[in-house]
Motif scaffolding. Structure first.
Motif, short mmCIF file in Angstrom:
data_model
loop_
_atom_site.label_atom_id
_atom_site.label_comp_id
_atom_site.label_asym_id
_atom_site.label_seq_id
_atom_site.Cartn_x
_atom_site.Cartn_y
_atom_site.Cartn_z
N TRP A 1 0.83 -1.20 0.00
CA TRP A 1 0.00 0.00 0.00
C TRP A 1 0.87 1.25 0.00
O TRP A 1 0.62 2.19 -0.76
CB TRP A 1 -0.93 -0.01 1.22
CG TRP A 1 -1.91 1.11 1.21
CD1 TRP A 1 -3.13 1.12 0.63
CD2 TRP A 1 -1.73 2.41 1.79
NE1 TRP A 1 -3.73 2.35 0.82
CE2 TRP A 1 -2.90 3.16 1.53
CE3 TRP A 1 -0.71 3.01 2.51
CZ2 TRP A 1 -3.06 4.46 1.96
CZ3 TRP A 1 -0.87 4.31 2.95
CH2 TRP A 1 -2.04 5.02 2.67
N HIS B 1 2.48 1.79 -3.48
CA HIS B 1 1.57 2.21 -4.55
C HIS B 1 0.86 3.54 -4.29
O HIS B 1 0.54 4.25 -5.24
CB HIS B 1 0.54 1.11 -4.81
CG HIS B 1 1.14 -0.05 -5.52
ND1 HIS B 1 1.77 -1.07 -4.85
CD2 HIS B 1 1.23 -0.34 -6.84
CE1 HIS B 1 2.22 -1.95 -5.73
NE2 HIS B 1 1.92 -1.52 -6.93
N TYR B 2 0.60 3.88 -3.05
CA TYR B 2 -0.20 5.07 -2.77
C TYR B 2 0.58 6.23 -2.14
O TYR B 2 0.05 7.33 -2.06
CB TYR B 2 -1.39 4.71 -1.89
CG TYR B 2 -2.36 3.84 -2.63
CD1 TYR B 2 -3.21 4.37 -3.60
CD2 TYR B 2 -2.40 2.47 -2.42
CE1 TYR B 2 -4.08 3.57 -4.31
CE2 TYR B 2 -3.27 1.66 -3.13
CZ TYR B 2 -4.10 2.22 -4.07
OH TYR B 2 -4.96 1.42 -4.79
N ARG C 1 4.03 8.47 -5.44
CA ARG C 1 3.49 9.84 -5.62
C ARG C 1 4.47 10.91 -5.14
O ARG C 1 4.19 12.09 -5.29
CB ARG C 1 2.17 9.97 -4.89
CG ARG C 1 1.11 9.08 -5.51
CD ARG C 1 -0.16 9.08 -4.72
NE ARG C 1 -1.04 8.06 -5.28
CZ ARG C 1 -2.34 8.16 -5.32
NH1 ARG C 1 -2.93 9.24 -4.85
NH2 ARG C 1 -3.07 7.20 -5.82
N THR D 1 7.42 8.53 2.75
CA THR D 1 6.82 7.20 2.92
C THR D 1 6.93 6.74 4.37
O THR D 1 5.97 6.22 4.94
CB THR D 1 7.49 6.19 1.97
OG1 THR D 1 7.39 6.68 0.63
CG2 THR D 1 6.84 4.83 2.08
#
Length: 146
Positions: free
Chosen positions: A35, A38-39, A43, A56
């Protein structure tokens, strides 16, 4: 398609045998790692790996709970990731094959010590106790990567 790999939380063999902090983290709490990758991580600005890792890890600390020790531990990880990148770049010039076992064994040993050192923050949970412990051993695994 759903299988055990979909819900696997930890890769015990990978956690114990990998030689890098980055690899060790990917073997632990895998659904959360997926998670975050990817999220959050994807970004962040791709041109600055330390900033990506810091953002992160900040989200990961929040995900785990509002305990100061979690933030100290997670926000120490980018320092180690940057040190690993620098060390590997320096060694790559000297060893075409990455150093083989000669480089792998000390790297693995150091990775295990880093996990122990940062894991203390999870056990103690509060920032004051964590900083007191780290100070008692001279912040050795914060100074070493610097």
């Amino acid at each position: 398609e759903w299988d055990f790999g979909t819900i696997q939380t930890i890769d015990p063999a990978g956690t114990e045998s990998c030689r890098r902090v980055r690899e060790g983290m990917r073997c632990w709490n895998q659904p959360v790692q997926w998670w975050l990758q990817h999220y959050v991580h994807q970004r962040m600005p791709p041109w600055h790996p330390t900033l990506r890792a810091t953002g992160t890890m900040l989200v990961s600390a929040y995900w785990h709970g509002l305990h100061g020790g979690y933030y100290l531990s997670f926000l120490s990880v980018p320092l180690w990731l940057a040190a690993e990148r620098a060390a590997e770049a320096a060694l790559q010039r000297h060893w075409a094959d990455g150093g083989g076992l000669l480089a792998a064994a000390p790297h693995w040993f150091l990775k295990m010590r880093v996990f122990e050192y940062l894991g203390v923050a999870f056990a103690l949970r509060d920032a004051a106790s964590t900083l007191r412990y780290w100070a008692s051993i001279g912040f050795c695994l914060h100074l070493l990567p610097l």
